[in-house]
Scaffold this motif. Structure first.
Motif, PDB file in Angstrom:
ATOM      1  N   ASP A  58       0.530 -10.342   7.624  1.00 18.40           N
ATOM      2  CA  ASP A  58       0.274 -10.401   9.071  1.00 18.40           C
ATOM      3  C   ASP A  58       1.572 -10.138   9.820  1.00 18.40           C
ATOM      4  OD1 ASP A  58      -2.331 -11.039   8.597  1.00 18.40           O
ATOM      5  OD2 ASP A  58      -2.015 -13.223   8.727  1.00 18.40           O
ATOM      6  N   THR A  83       1.619  -5.564   3.724  1.00 17.30           N
ATOM      7  CA  THR A  83       0.249  -5.863   4.166  1.00 17.30           C
ATOM      8  C   THR A  83       0.122  -7.247   4.790  1.00 17.30           C
ATOM      9  OG1 THR A  83      -0.232  -6.630   1.923  1.00 17.30           O
ATOM     10  CG2 THR A  83      -0.828  -4.359   2.445  1.00 17.30           C
ATOM     11  N   GLU A  91       4.618  -2.803  14.134  1.00 12.94           N
ATOM     12  CA  GLU A  91       3.466  -3.557  14.633  1.00 12.94           C
ATOM     13  C   GLU A  91       2.286  -2.589  14.528  1.00 12.94           C
ATOM     14  OE1 GLU A  91       3.548  -6.946  16.099  1.00 12.94           O
ATOM     15  OE2 GLU A  91       1.465  -6.531  15.495  1.00 12.94           O
ATOM     16  N   VAL A  92       1.366  -2.889  13.635  1.00  7.87           N
ATOM     17  CA  VAL A  92       0.292  -1.930  13.323  1.00  7.87           C
ATOM     18  C   VAL A  92      -0.778  -1.963  14.410  1.00  7.87           C
ATOM     19  CG1 VAL A  92      -1.460  -1.329  11.620  1.00  7.87           C
ATOM     20  CG2 VAL A  92       0.752  -2.238  10.870  1.00  7.87           C
ATOM     21  N   VAL A 129       4.993  -5.183   9.780  1.00 10.38           N
ATOM     22  CA  VAL A 129       5.118  -4.962   8.333  1.00 10.38           C
ATOM     23  C   VAL A 129       6.224  -3.955   8.048  1.00 10.38           C
ATOM     24  CG1 VAL A 129       2.767  -5.584   7.708  1.00 10.38           C
ATOM     25  CG2 VAL A 129       3.254  -3.255   8.450  1.00 10.38           C
ATOM     26  N   ARG A 139       0.859  -1.183   0.000  1.00 11.61           N
ATOM     27  CA  ARG A 139       0.000   0.000   0.000  1.00 11.61           C
ATOM     28  C   ARG A 139       0.901   1.241   0.000  1.00 11.61           C
ATOM     29  NH1 ARG A 139      -2.491  -3.148  -1.602  1.00 11.61           N
ATOM     30  NH2 ARG A 139      -4.491  -4.072  -1.016  1.00 11.61           N
ATOM     31  N   ASP A 146      -3.926  -0.581  14.184  1.00  8.93           N
ATOM     32  CA  ASP A 146      -5.298  -0.724  13.704  1.00  8.93           C
ATOM     33  C   ASP A 146      -5.270  -0.884  12.181  1.00  8.93           C
ATOM     34  OD1 ASP A 146      -7.906  -0.544  13.029  1.00  8.93           O
ATOM     35  OD2 ASP A 146      -8.244   1.490  13.815  1.00  8.93           O
ATOM     36  N   ARG A 147      -5.528  -2.065  11.728  1.00 12.95           N
ATOM     37  CA  ARG A 147      -5.452  -2.365  10.290  1.00 12.95           C
ATOM     38  C   ARG A 147      -6.462  -1.538   9.480  1.00 12.95           C
ATOM     39  NH1 ARG A 147      -1.316  -6.194   8.183  1.00 12.95           N
ATOM     40  NH2 ARG A 147      -0.204  -6.527  10.125  1.00 12.95           N
ATOM     41  N   GLU A 148      -7.465  -1.001  10.171  1.00  4.65           N
ATOM     42  CA  GLU A 148      -8.451  -0.145   9.487  1.00  4.65           C
ATOM     43  C   GLU A 148      -7.774   1.038   8.796  1.00  4.65           C
ATOM     44  OE1 GLU A 148     -12.211  -0.279   9.792  1.00  4.65           O
ATOM     45  OE2 GLU A 148     -11.590  -2.371  10.073  1.00  4.65           O
ATOM     46  N   GLU A 149      -6.643   1.478   9.356  1.00  5.46           N
ATOM     47  CA  GLU A 149      -5.950   2.652   8.793  1.00  5.46           C
ATOM     48  C   GLU A 149      -5.451   2.405   7.365  1.00  5.46           C
ATOM     49  OE1 GLU A 149      -4.264   5.183  12.628  1.00  5.46           O
ATOM     50  OE2 GLU A 149      -2.853   4.047  11.396  1.00  5.46           O
ATOM     51  N   PHE A 150      -5.295   1.144   6.998  1.00  8.31           N
ATOM     52  CA  PHE A 150      -4.847   0.830   5.627  1.00  8.31           C
ATOM     53  C   PHE A 150      -5.846   1.330   4.583  1.00  8.31           C
ATOM     54  CE2 PHE A 150      -1.007  -1.726   5.554  1.00  8.31           C
ATOM     55  CZ  PHE A 150      -0.836  -2.042   6.894  1.00  8.31           C
ATOM     56  N   VAL A 206       0.903   4.453   8.720  1.00  2.00           N
ATOM     57  CA  VAL A 206      -0.116   4.089   9.728  1.00  2.00           C
ATOM     58  C   VAL A 206       0.515   4.180  11.124  1.00  2.00           C
ATOM     59  CG1 VAL A 206      -1.351   2.528   8.141  1.00  2.00           C
ATOM     60  CG2 VAL A 206       0.445   1.621   9.635  1.00  2.00           C
TER      61      VAL A 206
END
Lengths: 125, 344
Positions: free
Chosen positions: A20, A18, A104-105, A23, A8, A107-111, A72
């Motif tokens: 698991d 992206t 280490e992300v 990243v 991304r 909140d994956r929603e931010e993608f 992110v």
């Protein structure tokens, strides 16, 4: 211009993985080409918690210094210390050995706010 | 491409580092058409110019040139330039693009009767060919391009038609030459030259490599390292200011500084170990106190270390003085070194 489909992208020319787990983040092929020979990379600290849009690293070529903004929010788990000796990896392999830090992300929603390869490629044309 | 003194100039072609290396190891060609070219002609032209410039013009024979400075009444630098004596009453000046208008205005204001000042900048295109293989390129090309025999170091030669000038000078620390030719012939001139340079293992170079090459030699750049508020003695250019020869504008200030001391002096500074590339305006500290800022800086491609220049209070201006350069809040150890930073 090369922009792999599995990553991304954001406007300021960073890419993020992206998969698991933590990243990798780096700068795009377009960005390394614009900067030309990278001669210095200022890496962030492992363990630092960072928010989307924070400047977290600096990539310098002979002609300019560029801030690197995290795409992110998250926590830095690893930095690419190979860049200390070989900053040119960013030029030779921007999506591989030229990664800058791993995150280490939170909140994956931010993608959702980031671009896919086709949109990004269209932007830098 | 970047705007530079009204010109669109390439910062780089293949990249600053490979271009830099090619000049140090083989040869590079720079488009220097932006630089200003002036002729000063007429009876007494030499005597008058000598009153406008710091170096001693009287020592030049026909076909010889020298680096010199043009000062204001305060002894500050208006411009640095190279002046060549073409013949007894004819001189060729190569000046900085950014200062051409100011130079012409200042010279025009002081012009002596019987002396003509001619701005030929629009007429000439120009290239600099620099590097250990620059002479081989000349050998390969001078017949085809109708060039005169290569002059001696710092010298000038003109072709028979008086349209093309070749100067054995440069701004990289390498041997080489600068060729001034009619802008209308630019393409037919440049293309074979570029081919010969490429054949010799060289490449076209931009402003970026020009800056890193000159800085490795400790050559000042007007606008960055020279200033109308600072004298050439402070800038380390005393060798080019002949205080015992013909008087020139600004001389009294220099004589006074020489007697009473210089408040600040331009120091060559090298960072110890690894650091980000030093850049202009980064603060410099001594014993934890800010004592100045960089006026030029670059990560030296030859040394692989940061180098730069800065005006420091005179007591700190000595080889070995320990300093720190602040880069984004972090301090990197550095010290004052001797010029040049790297051998040309």
């Amino acid at each position: 211009m090369n922009a792999p489909d599995n990553l991304r992208y954001q406007q300021s020319h960073e890419w993020i993985g992206t998969d698991d787990g933590p990243v990798p983040v780096g700068i795009t092929d377009h960005a390394q080409d614009e900067l030309s020979d990278v001669v210095y990379v200022e890496l962030p600290e492992v363990g630092a918690t960072i928010s989307k849009g924070d400047p977290v690293a600096v990539v310098e070529s002979v002609k300019a210094a560029s801030d690197i903004y995290t795409p992110v929010s998250g926590t830095i788990t690893e930095v690419n210390t190979a860049l200390e000796e070989s900053p040119g990896l960013i030029n030779s392999d921007p999506y591989g050995d030229g990664w800058i830090f791993k995150l280490e992300v939170n909140d994956r929603e931010e993608f959702a706010s980031l671009m896919g390869a086709a949109t990004y490629s269209g932007q830098v044309g | 491409m970047v705007p530079f003194a009204g010109w669109e100039m390439p910062v780089q072609f293949a990249g600053i580092l490979p271009e830099h290396r090619s000049v140090r190891e083989a040869v590079g060609v720079f488009d220097i058409s932006h630089m200003g070219q002036l002729f000063v002609e007429g009876e007494g032209a030499g005597e008058w110019l000598d009153s406008m410039l710091t170096n001693n013009l009287a020592t030049l024979g026909d076909g010889e040139g020298q680096y010199s400075l043009m000062l204001n009444d305060r002894g500050g630098v208006i411009d640095d330039l190279i002046v060549y004596r073409v013949s007894q009453n004819r001189f060729f000046l190569v000046v900085n693009a950014s200062m051409r208008d100011a130079d012409i205005a200042w010279l025009g204001e002081h012009l002596s009767s019987g002396v003509d000042l001619i701005d030929s900048s629009a007429h000439f295109a120009a290239v600099a060919v620099q590097g250990p293989k620059a002479l081989a390129v000349y050998e390969a090309l001078h017949n085809e391009l109708g060039l005169p025999p290569l002059p001696a170091r710092n010298g000038i030669a003109m072709d028979r038609n008086d349209t093309t000038l070749v100067c054995r000078t440069g701004y990289t620390g390498e041997d080489g030459y600068e060729i001034f030719f009619p802008a209308t012939d630019a393409e037919s001139f440049y293309n074979p030259l570029l081919e010969a340079v490429t054949d010799a293992g060289g490449q076209p170079c931009g402003l970026g490599a020009r800056d890193s090459l000159r800085l490795e030699m400790g050559y000042p750049l007007n606008g960055s390292d020279l200033s109308p508020e600072l004298t050439p003695l402070q800038s380390g250019l005393g060798f080019f200011c002949k205080l015992d020869a013909a008087p020139f504008i600004g001389r009294e200030v220099l004589v006074d500084q020489k007697e009473n001391g210089l408040p600040t002096r331009l120091a060559a500074i090298r960072i110890v170990g690894k650091s980000p590339p030093p850049r202009p305006h980064y603060p410099i500290l001594a014993a934890g106190q800010e004592v100045g800022e960089l006026c030029s800086g670059v990560l030296s491609p030859t040394l692989g270390q940061g180098i730069g220049m800065a005006y420091l209070p005179t007591p700190l201006w000595k080889v070995g003085t320990e300093l720190e350069i602040e880069i984004r809040g972090r301090r990197f150890p550095a010290h004052v070194v001797k010029k040049p930073f790297a051998k040309g």
